[in-house]
Structures are given as structure tokens and as C-alpha cells.
Design a protein around this motif. Sequence first.
Motif, PDB file in Angstrom:
ATOM      1  N   ARG A  10      38.851   6.869  22.370  1.00  0.00           N
ATOM      2  CA  ARG A  10      40.287   7.256  22.913  1.00  0.00           C
ATOM      3  C   ARG A  10      40.748   6.097  23.521  1.00  0.00           C
ATOM      4  NH1 ARG A  10      37.118  10.985  23.227  1.00  0.00           N
ATOM      5  NH2 ARG A  10      37.269  13.091  22.321  1.00  0.00           N
ATOM      6  N   VAL A  11      41.006   4.981  22.930  1.00  0.00           N
ATOM      7  CA  VAL A  11      41.368   3.842  23.808  1.00  0.00           C
ATOM      8  C   VAL A  11      42.863   4.010  24.458  1.00  0.00           C
ATOM      9  CG1 VAL A  11      42.158   1.347  23.698  1.00  0.00           C
ATOM     10  CG2 VAL A  11      40.338   2.114  22.399  1.00  0.00           C
ATOM     11  N   PRO A  12      42.979   4.094  25.883  1.00  0.00           N
ATOM     12  CA  PRO A  12      44.093   4.532  26.473  1.00  0.00           C
ATOM     13  C   PRO A  12      45.187   3.586  26.715  1.00  0.00           C
ATOM     14  CG  PRO A  12      42.511   3.799  27.993  1.00  0.00           C
ATOM     15  CD  PRO A  12      41.675   3.935  26.703  1.00  0.00           C
ATOM     16  N   PHE A  13      45.217   2.537  25.890  1.00  0.00           N
ATOM     17  CA  PHE A  13      46.241   1.460  25.825  1.00  0.00           C
ATOM     18  C   PHE A  13      46.890   1.388  24.485  1.00  0.00           C
ATOM     19  CE2 PHE A  13      42.516   0.274  28.395  1.00  0.00           C
ATOM     20  CZ  PHE A  13      43.242   0.502  29.550  1.00  0.00           C
ATOM     21  N   ARG A  14      48.088   0.708  24.622  1.00  0.00           N
ATOM     22  CA  ARG A  14      48.673   0.196  23.183  1.00  0.00           C
ATOM     23  C   ARG A  14      48.852  -1.134  23.285  1.00  0.00           C
ATOM     24  NH1 ARG A  14      50.359   4.494  20.209  1.00  0.00           N
ATOM     25  NH2 ARG A  14      50.868   6.506  21.476  1.00  0.00           N
ATOM     26  N   LYS A  15      48.866  -1.912  24.419  1.00  0.00           N
ATOM     27  CA  LYS A  15      48.741  -3.106  24.456  1.00  0.00           C
ATOM     28  C   LYS A  15      47.667  -3.966  24.091  1.00  0.00           C
ATOM     29  CE  LYS A  15      50.307  -6.530  27.659  1.00  0.00           C
ATOM     30  NZ  LYS A  15      50.977  -6.998  29.231  1.00  0.00           N
ATOM     31  N   LEU A  16      47.894  -5.109  23.338  1.00  0.00           N
ATOM     32  CA  LEU A  16      46.464  -5.687  23.406  1.00  0.00           C
ATOM     33  C   LEU A  16      46.280  -6.763  24.453  1.00  0.00           C
ATOM     34  CD1 LEU A  16      47.567  -7.108  19.553  1.00  0.00           C
ATOM     35  CD2 LEU A  16      45.998  -5.106  20.373  1.00  0.00           C
ATOM     36  N   PHE A  17      45.336  -6.781  25.233  1.00  0.00           N
ATOM     37  CA  PHE A  17      45.157  -7.485  26.425  1.00  0.00           C
ATOM     38  C   PHE A  17      43.916  -8.211  26.319  1.00  0.00           C
ATOM     39  CE2 PHE A  17      43.056  -3.498  27.226  1.00  0.00           C
ATOM     40  CZ  PHE A  17      41.972  -3.598  27.952  1.00  0.00           C
ATOM     41  N   ALA A  18      42.856  -7.844  25.637  1.00  0.00           N
ATOM     42  CA  ALA A  18      41.570  -8.566  25.859  1.00  0.00           C
ATOM     43  C   ALA A  18      41.379  -9.966  25.092  1.00  0.00           C
ATOM     44  CB  ALA A  18      40.464  -7.627  25.535  1.00  0.00           C
ATOM     45  N   ASP A  19      40.797 -10.714  25.737  1.00  0.00           N
ATOM     46  CA  ASP A  19      40.386 -11.972  24.965  1.00  0.00           C
ATOM     47  C   ASP A  19      39.002 -11.997  24.410  1.00  0.00           C
ATOM     48  OD1 ASP A  19      42.578 -13.498  25.847  1.00  0.00           O
ATOM     49  OD2 ASP A  19      41.688 -13.639  27.842  1.00  0.00           O
ATOM     50  N   VAL A  20      38.202 -11.004  25.039  1.00  0.00           N
ATOM     51  CA  VAL A  20      36.677 -11.184  24.482  1.00  0.00           C
ATOM     52  C   VAL A  20      36.380  -9.465  24.608  1.00  0.00           C
ATOM     53  CG1 VAL A  20      34.346 -11.763  24.705  1.00  0.00           C
ATOM     54  CG2 VAL A  20      36.266 -13.329  25.144  1.00  0.00           C
ATOM     55  N   VAL A  21      35.584  -9.201  23.775  1.00  0.00           N
ATOM     56  CA  VAL A  21      34.865  -7.745  23.873  1.00  0.00           C
ATOM     57  C   VAL A  21      33.344  -7.758  23.519  1.00  0.00           C
ATOM     58  CG1 VAL A  21      34.457  -5.420  22.815  1.00  0.00           C
ATOM     59  CG2 VAL A  21      36.935  -6.160  23.360  1.00  0.00           C
ATOM     60  N   VAL A  22      32.451  -7.821  24.161  1.00  0.00           N
ATOM     61  CA  VAL A  22      30.989  -7.795  24.279  1.00  0.00           C
ATOM     62  C   VAL A  22      30.426  -6.251  24.360  1.00  0.00           C
ATOM     63  CG1 VAL A  22      29.058  -8.769  25.253  1.00  0.00           C
ATOM     64  CG2 VAL A  22      31.152  -9.947  25.638  1.00  0.00           C
ATOM     65  N   CYS A  23      29.692  -6.206  23.291  1.00  0.00           N
ATOM     66  CA  CYS A  23      28.881  -4.936  23.209  1.00  0.00           C
ATOM     67  C   CYS A  23      27.527  -4.848  22.779  1.00  0.00           C
ATOM     68  CB  CYS A  23      29.889  -3.932  22.233  1.00  0.00           C
ATOM     69  SG  CYS A  23      29.070  -2.247  22.123  1.00  0.00           S
ATOM     70  N   ASN A  24      26.554  -4.040  23.259  1.00  0.00           N
ATOM     71  CA  ASN A  24      25.191  -3.858  22.610  1.00  0.00           C
ATOM     72  C   ASN A  24      25.293  -2.586  22.444  1.00  0.00           C
ATOM     73  OD1 ASN A  24      22.549  -3.688  22.110  1.00  0.00           O
ATOM     74  ND2 ASN A  24      21.899  -3.844  24.369  1.00  0.00           N
ATOM     75  N   PRO A  25      25.788  -2.345  20.846  1.00  0.00           N
ATOM     76  CA  PRO A  25      26.228  -0.962  20.773  1.00  0.00           C
ATOM     77  C   PRO A  25      24.672  -0.206  20.256  1.00  0.00           C
ATOM     78  CG  PRO A  25      26.475  -2.519  18.847  1.00  0.00           C
ATOM     79  CD  PRO A  25      26.298  -3.464  20.174  1.00  0.00           C
ATOM     80  N   PRO A  26      24.867   1.111  19.888  1.00  0.00           N
ATOM     81  CA  PRO A  26      23.819   1.906  19.281  1.00  0.00           C
ATOM     82  C   PRO A  26      23.539   1.386  17.830  1.00  0.00           C
ATOM     83  CG  PRO A  26      25.368   3.277  20.068  1.00  0.00           C
ATOM     84  CD  PRO A  26      26.029   1.889  20.224  1.00  0.00           C
ATOM     85  N   TYR A  27      22.458   1.233  17.626  1.00  0.00           N
ATOM     86  CA  TYR A  27      22.047   0.275  16.338  1.00  0.00           C
ATOM     87  C   TYR A  27      21.307   1.262  15.394  1.00  0.00           C
ATOM     88  CZ  TYR A  27      17.656   0.040  19.250  1.00  0.00           C
ATOM     89  OH  TYR A  27      16.705   0.260  19.900  1.00  0.00           O
ATOM     90  N   ARG A  28      20.775   2.515  15.572  1.00  0.00           N
ATOM     91  CA  ARG A  28      20.320   3.014  14.635  1.00  0.00           C
ATOM     92  C   ARG A  28      21.436   4.360  14.149  1.00  0.00           C
ATOM     93  NH1 ARG A  28      14.206   3.705  15.086  1.00  0.00           N
ATOM     94  NH2 ARG A  28      13.569   1.898  16.300  1.00  0.00           N
ATOM     95  N   ARG A  29      21.190   4.526  12.773  1.00  0.00           N
ATOM     96  CA  ARG A  29      22.070   5.606  12.192  1.00  0.00           C
ATOM     97  C   ARG A  29      21.476   6.933  12.679  1.00  0.00           C
ATOM     98  NH1 ARG A  29      20.725   2.461   7.797  1.00  0.00           N
ATOM     99  NH2 ARG A  29      22.313   1.198   6.966  1.00  0.00           N
ATOM    100  N   PRO A  30      22.590   7.997  12.700  1.00  0.00           N
ATOM    101  CA  PRO A  30      22.299   9.355  13.012  1.00  0.00           C
ATOM    102  C   PRO A  30      21.176   9.931  12.219  1.00  0.00           C
ATOM    103  CG  PRO A  30      24.535   8.933  12.997  1.00  0.00           C
ATOM    104  CD  PRO A  30      23.919   7.721  12.518  1.00  0.00           C
ATOM    105  N   GLY A  31      19.850  10.542  12.707  1.00  0.00           N
ATOM    106  CA  GLY A  31      18.976  11.072  12.180  1.00  0.00           C
ATOM    107  C   GLY A  31      17.897  10.034  11.465  1.00  0.00           C
ATOM    108  N   SER A  32      18.073   8.751  11.652  1.00  0.00           N
ATOM    109  CA  SER A  32      16.908   7.916  11.452  1.00  0.00           C
ATOM    110  C   SER A  32      16.114   7.533  12.667  1.00  0.00           C
ATOM    111  CB  SER A  32      17.746   6.412  10.945  1.00  0.00           C
ATOM    112  OG  SER A  32      18.192   5.859  12.052  1.00  0.00           O
ATOM    113  N   GLY A  33      14.847   7.261  12.094  1.00  0.00           N
ATOM    114  CA  GLY A  33      13.803   7.091  13.341  1.00  0.00           C
ATOM    115  C   GLY A  33      13.421   8.231  14.278  1.00  0.00           C
ATOM    116  N   ARG A  34      12.598   7.949  15.056  1.00  0.00           N
ATOM    117  CA  ARG A  34      12.157   8.930  16.229  1.00  0.00           C
ATOM    118  C   ARG A  34      13.205   8.947  17.378  1.00  0.00           C
ATOM    119  NH1 ARG A  34       9.728   8.455  20.975  1.00  0.00           N
ATOM    120  NH2 ARG A  34       8.902   6.398  20.623  1.00  0.00           N
ATOM    121  N   VAL A  35      14.004   9.878  17.657  1.00  0.00           N
ATOM    122  CA  VAL A  35      15.116  10.151  18.716  1.00  0.00           C
ATOM    123  C   VAL A  35      14.263  10.229  19.938  1.00  0.00           C
ATOM    124  CG1 VAL A  35      17.094  11.289  19.513  1.00  0.00           C
ATOM    125  CG2 VAL A  35      16.760  10.730  16.927  1.00  0.00           C
TER     126      VAL A  35
END
Length: 125
Positions: A10-35
Motif C-alpha cells: 500500500r504505497v502511500p504516495f502518488r508522486k514518483l520520487f525515487a531514483d533507485v529502489v534496492v531490495c533483497n526480496p523473499p526468494y522462495r514461492r509460498p509452500g516451497s522448501g522448508r519454512v
Amino acid sequence: MGVLLADLRRVPFRKLFADVVVCNPPYRRPGSGRVNPDLQRAIARHEIMASLEDILSAASAVLKPKGRVALIYPAGRLVDLLVRMRAFDFEPKRCRSSILPWRRSRNWFLWKGTRPKRRVKILPL
């Protein structure tokens, strides 16, 4: 430079303001591998609270027209990442193999994408 603490679904903005977004996202699908029984670690590793689509959607919502997005992702899900980057109008631009100190394997990649269409560049080790 600043850090924003918010729910990326739920991004709280309507204005484009960032030059860069860096993320180390979750990388496993739900239900895959040992949780992991530790909820914080499980959320960090599995798409429990946020999916790759959520992350790219949030990046798309805040990045300026020539903004860049950088994500680290495992080799086993690179096709998923590239297809979804294109779906959100990010052109994969650079890829760098990464060695995680605790794994010593080259199965992780840092991908950078931009809005303008450009060629992919694979960087040397």
C-alpha cells in the motif's frame, strides 16, 4: 537520501520520487522448501507477506521515469524475475554473479533494471 518505513503493498504516495529502489526480496514461492519456524526468517525467505509482484509494483509506483531497480535473486528463479520485471516495464540491464559468504556458491545474482529499453550487460566476476 532517505529510508521509508511503510507497507509496500500500500504505497502511500502518488508522486514518483525515487531514483533507485534496492531490495533483497523473499526468494522462495509460498509452500516451497522448508519454512523456518522463526516467523521473521520465514517472511524474509518466502513470499509470505509480499510477493515479487508486490515488490515490483511498489518500485514501479515510486520510481521516476528513468529510475532504476536492483534486486538480488537466486539463479533458480531468474526466469520468474525477468518475466515479472518486463511485466512492470523494467528492462533488465545488468547482471552480476554474487557469492554469499555463508554459501560459497555463485547461484545468486544482482539484477538491475531501468525503465528505458536497453541491452542486458553481463559483468565479469
